[in-house]
Design an enzyme around this catalytic site. Structure first.
Site, PDB file in Angstrom:
ATOM      1  N   ASP A  92      -1.265  -6.890  -0.667  1.00 13.27           N
ATOM      2  CA  ASP A  92      -1.697  -7.001  -2.057  1.00 13.27           C
ATOM      3  C   ASP A  92      -0.526  -6.580  -2.945  1.00 13.27           C
ATOM      4  OD1 ASP A  92      -1.640  -4.235  -2.190  1.00 13.27           O
ATOM      5  OD2 ASP A  92      -3.802  -3.994  -2.144  1.00 13.27           O
ATOM      6  N   SER A  93      -0.626  -6.895  -4.220  1.00 14.70           N
ATOM      7  CA  SER A  93       0.530  -6.765  -5.112  1.00 14.70           C
ATOM      8  C   SER A  93       0.741  -5.359  -5.650  1.00 14.70           C
ATOM      9  CB  SER A  93       0.365  -7.717  -6.296  1.00 14.70           C
ATOM     10  OG  SER A  93      -0.711  -7.283  -7.117  1.00 14.70           O
ATOM     11  N   GLY A  94      -0.227  -4.477  -5.410  1.00 14.66           N
ATOM     12  CA  GLY A  94      -0.182  -3.155  -6.027  1.00 14.66           C
ATOM     13  C   GLY A  94      -0.927  -3.095  -7.347  1.00 14.66           C
ATOM     14  N   GLY A  95      -1.432  -4.239  -7.806  1.00 11.57           N
ATOM     15  CA  GLY A  95      -2.141  -4.273  -9.088  1.00 11.57           C
ATOM     16  C   GLY A  95      -3.361  -3.376  -9.112  1.00 11.57           C
ATOM     17  N   ASP A 271     -11.344  -8.015   2.933  1.00 13.11           N
ATOM     18  CA  ASP A 271     -10.749  -6.742   3.347  1.00 13.11           C
ATOM     19  C   ASP A 271     -11.490  -5.626   2.650  1.00 13.11           C
ATOM     20  OD1 ASP A 271      -8.708  -5.158   1.214  1.00 13.11           O
ATOM     21  OD2 ASP A 271      -9.319  -7.178   0.619  1.00 13.11           O
TER      22      ASP A 271
END
Length: 376
Positions: A92-95, A271
């Site tokens: 995931d992007s860390g958003g 997830d």
């Protein structure tokens, strides 16, 4: 990456398919164990393969960026070599992590400035450097940088945030398409649908995301506190718009019942930290319902952890022994419970896939939903 749709359920929108990646194929619907910092907590990689039969795991850009850091990951040859996992990885992007740092971050058009939860140091995530970071991590599937809005969320803020997420997506795509993988295999980028719980915003976002024609699409901003009915309603809105020939990933979801209901709506990939986090606290998901293994009733129950399971630790260890380990805060207790819950989640989606192919998923799902919520 390639997605092949193999079967559709007769009584719902559930689908069975195969996602092909450079590190192997993924049979959908699938649950992806979360390995936030390069490891699925309390579970060794060979157990993921042999006992849990995981087909893909997750890493988290925010956490890996901070520790061990990009220099270490690049020297190692990417996350696959660093943690010795040979299968597909999604990052995931860390958003979402940045979203959760409400008190120590600032969002603006350029990106998000935030302070590390580790040492308070100041950092900036932009759509461009998040793409670069995920190139270094080397995941097979990477996520666009977006803003995950809270729940509840004012309509005006959700609309403003959505517009910025779409502008950020264009920057992510431009950066991704103008750069190359670092380790000799292809990566693919999934955009993320946002829009809180507002139908018109979700519709708009799904249309924008679909227009980018990437290899797969994700749905974010759900399972953040909204009622389950709202989650299902927004998922249905989005799956009716996203293309049929691309995999759909519902981020951060959820309970076994959530997973079955969303499979019925056409979701392919899931997830959640729930199976491992809850395991460490003594909550076990089983084919017959939910067990709180800390309860007194299991103190002298010497039956297997789950008689119906084919997982070795479920067969050789008793409920009484696992209760003792969890209450004593022994590391082995967390390991056994985590193995159990992840095995159950993978069993559940495998069963769902078989029922979809047989055309009997909907009736089976309705029966399972009634069972899985029971407290034993």
């Amino acid at each position: 990456m390639k997605f092949t749709l193999e079967a559709k359920d007769k009584g719902s929108n559930a689908r069975a398919g195969v996602v092909e990646t450079a590190h192997g194929n993924i049979q959908t619907p699938i649950f992806m164990p979360v390995g936030t910092a390069g490891t699925v907590k309390a579970v060794h990689q060979h157990e993921l393969v042999q006992d849990i039969q995981a087909q893909i795991i997750l890493g988290n850009t925010y956490h890996l960026y901070l520790r061990p850091g990009l220099d270490v990951l690049q020297k190692a040859g990417g996350l696959h070599k660093f943690n010795h996992w040979d299968g597909p990885i999604l990052t995931d992007s860390g958003g979402y992590q940045v979203y959760s740092l409400t008190e120590v971050r600032k969002i603006r058009e350029e990106g998000v400035t935030f302070r590390s939860h580790i040492d308070g140091s100041k950092h900036l995530f932009t759509p461009e450097n998040v793409m670069d970071t995920q190139r270094v991590i080397g995941a097979d599937i990477i996520m666009a940088f977006d803003e995950c809005t809270p729940y509840p969320c004012e309509y005006s803020y959700a609309r403003k945030s959505l517009d910025m997420t779409h502008r950020w997506l264009k920057r992510c795509v431009d950066r991704f398409d103008s750069t190359q993988p670092l380790y000799g295999y292809e990566q693919t980028l999934f955009p993320i649908v946002q829009g809180s719980v507002y139908k018109d915003l979700r519709e708009k976002s799904a249309e924008v995301i679909a227009s980018f024609n990437r290899d797969g699409n994700a749905i974010g901003g759900l399972s953040v506190g909204e009622p389950a009915e709202e989650m299902y309603a927004m998922t249905e809105v989005v799956t009716n718009i996203l293309p049929q020939d691309k995999p759909r990933y519902l981020m951060g979801v959820g309970t076994p019942i959530n997973i079955l209901e969303n499979i019925a709506l056409g979701i392919d990939m899931f997830d959640c930290v729930m199976p491992t986090r809850n395991a460490r606290n003594g909550m076990l998901f089983t084919q017959n319902g939910i067990i709180n293994i800390k309860n007194e009733k299991w103190k002298d129950d010497f039956s297997p952890i789950e008689a119906e399971s084919d997982l070795l630790v479920d067969q050789i260890h008793t409920k009484a022994y696992l209760r003792h380990l969890i209450r004593s805060q022994e590391i082995l207790g967390a390991q056994i419970a985590s193995l159990h819950n992840l095995h159950f989640y993978l069993w559940l989606v495998k069963q769902a896939r078989e029922k979809i192919i047989a055309g009997t998923f909907y009736d089976w799902k309705e029966k399972m939903v009634k069972v899985l919520g029971q407290r034993l």
